[in-house]
Design an enzyme around this catalytic site. Structure first.
Site, short mmCIF file in Angstrom:
data_model
loop_
_atom_site.label_atom_id
_atom_site.label_comp_id
_atom_site.label_asym_id
_atom_site.label_seq_id
_atom_site.Cartn_x
_atom_site.Cartn_y
_atom_site.Cartn_z
N ASP A 36 -2.50 -1.73 -3.65
CA ASP A 36 -3.58 -0.73 -3.75
C ASP A 36 -3.46 0.04 -5.07
OD1 ASP A 36 -1.62 1.11 -2.98
OD2 ASP A 36 -2.61 1.74 -1.14
N SER B 139 0.85 -1.19 0.00
CA SER B 139 0.00 0.00 0.00
C SER B 139 0.88 1.24 0.00
CB SER B 139 -0.90 0.02 1.24
OG SER B 139 -1.54 1.28 1.35
N HIS B 140 0.32 2.36 -0.44
CA HIS B 140 1.04 3.63 -0.35
C HIS B 140 1.26 4.04 1.10
CE1 HIS B 140 0.22 3.99 -4.57
NE2 HIS B 140 0.82 5.16 -4.62
N HIS B 141 0.41 3.53 1.97
CA HIS B 141 0.48 3.98 3.37
C HIS B 141 0.86 2.82 4.28
CE1 HIS B 141 -0.32 6.19 6.97
NE2 HIS B 141 -0.71 7.23 6.29
N GLY C 103 3.83 6.43 -0.32
CA GLY C 103 4.42 6.04 -1.59
C GLY C 103 4.68 4.55 -1.60
#
Lengths: 212, 130
Positions: free
Chosen positions: B67, B8-10, B43
């Protein structure tokens, strides 16, 4: 590291200087992080190139830049530009100086890498709309027997026209594609960062007598 | 058992889905979260993802759930850093990450092959919620 590292540091500094500009462009049609992401990536690249060991081999330097971008940019431009540098490392492996022929092969490998990674093609309002015309212009100028700096100037001019072209088309790839027709009139941030990198490289070569 | 990697980006999204999916998992199933960048910013990082795949790696293979946008591109880049024999058994699921992760974990826990786990994850695209 010699001239190539210095050239890439100049490229990195140009991106860092344009952080806000790229972010503003991306805020208009994307998620507004292109400048921030690219600057973060190239800040890491500049540090590595400045503090790096005495690497002379072009391929190794390209790999260092590619791997750094891949792990620090964070957005899609990380794997895209990172892959471009990694692919450019292949035809330049074992070389310490980049001649026109090698530069052309590196350019072609880099753009092929971006197309493979992004599954994109020209006309979709991406960095390819600056890079593909630039590559064509570079190749044409090289085949006409011109010098590396002349090839770069031609590439740069073509990339700039490519940016203008991105204002006239609708985005079909990336975050801007969510906007549909509202992306018309805006220039593509990725095409713009590609142009900024090419321009910095061209200006560096103008200032240096020898080929990088 | 097939290992699961969550991209995921987070960092919190990846960790959160890992906790959620682990509720359905056998205790020895490997679920590795690869969220965010090394410094915690938003990112995706292909090197972190390739490390996560190595960590999740078993003889049965690995399924990656990702994601948005660059998460898939970074995962594809990560595969290039793996040895050919490892890479052959690593699949990226075209699936919603939360529902896909839960479905994948259940299928992996009952001993599904990498293709079965992939299919379970991708089947989550057709789950109706109301």
């Amino acid at each position: 590291m010699g001239d190539l590292a210095a050239a890439l540091i100049a490229v990195g500094e140009a991106i860092i200087k344009n952080k806000q500009y790229l972010t503003d462009l991306d805020s208009a049609i994307g998620d507004g992080d292109h400048g921030l992401n690219m600057a973060r990536g190239f800040e890491a690249v500049v540090v590595k190139l400045k503090t790096g060991t005495m690497i002379q081999e072009v391929g190794a330097i390209m790999k260092l830049v590619g791997m750094t971008l891949i792990s620090t940019v964070g957005g899609a431009s990380g794997p895209l530009y990172g892959t471009a540098f990694l692919r450019a490392a292949v035809p330049s492996a074992g070389k310490e100086v980049i001649d026109g022929q090698t530069a052309l092969l590196m350019f072609q490998a880099a753009i092929k890498g971006i197309k493979d990674r992004g599954k994109a093609s020209r006309g979709e309002k991406t960095m390819l709309d600056a890079l593909e015309p630039a590559q064509d212009a570079f190749q044409k100028t090289f085949e006409a027997g011109k010098s590396l700096p002349e090839c770069l100037h031609a590439a740069c001019d073509a990339a700039q026209q490519g940016i203008e072209f991105t204002k006239t088309i609708i985005a079909t790839k990336g975050r801007a594609s969510y906007l549909g027709e509202r992306s018309l009139g805006h220039q593509d941030p990725g095409a713009t960062s590609s142009f900024i990198m090419l321009q910095a490289l061209t200006q560096f070569c103008d200032g240096s007598k020898e080929a990088v | 058992m097939v290992g699961i990697v969550l991209v995921s980006h987070h960092v919190k999204i990846a960790e959160g889905i890992k906790e959620l999916a682990a509720q359905m998992a056998m205790p020895d199933l490997k679920i590795i979260a690869a969220g965010g960048l090394e410094d915690g910013s938003i990112g995706t990082d292909a090197l972190r993802i390739s490390e996560a795949v190595r960590e999740a790696q078993t003889d049965a293979g690995v399924v990656i759930l990702a994601d948005l946008g660059s998460a898939v591109m970074s995962s594809e880049t990560a595969l290039e850093f793996l040895d050919e024999e490892v890479r052959r058994n690593v699949k990226i699921a075209d699936a919603p990450i939360v529902e896909g992760a839960v479905a994948a974990v259940v299928q992996a826990s009952i001993g599904g092959t990498v293709d079965e786990v992939l299919a379970a994850a991708e089947g989550a695209r057709d789950l109706h919620k109301c």
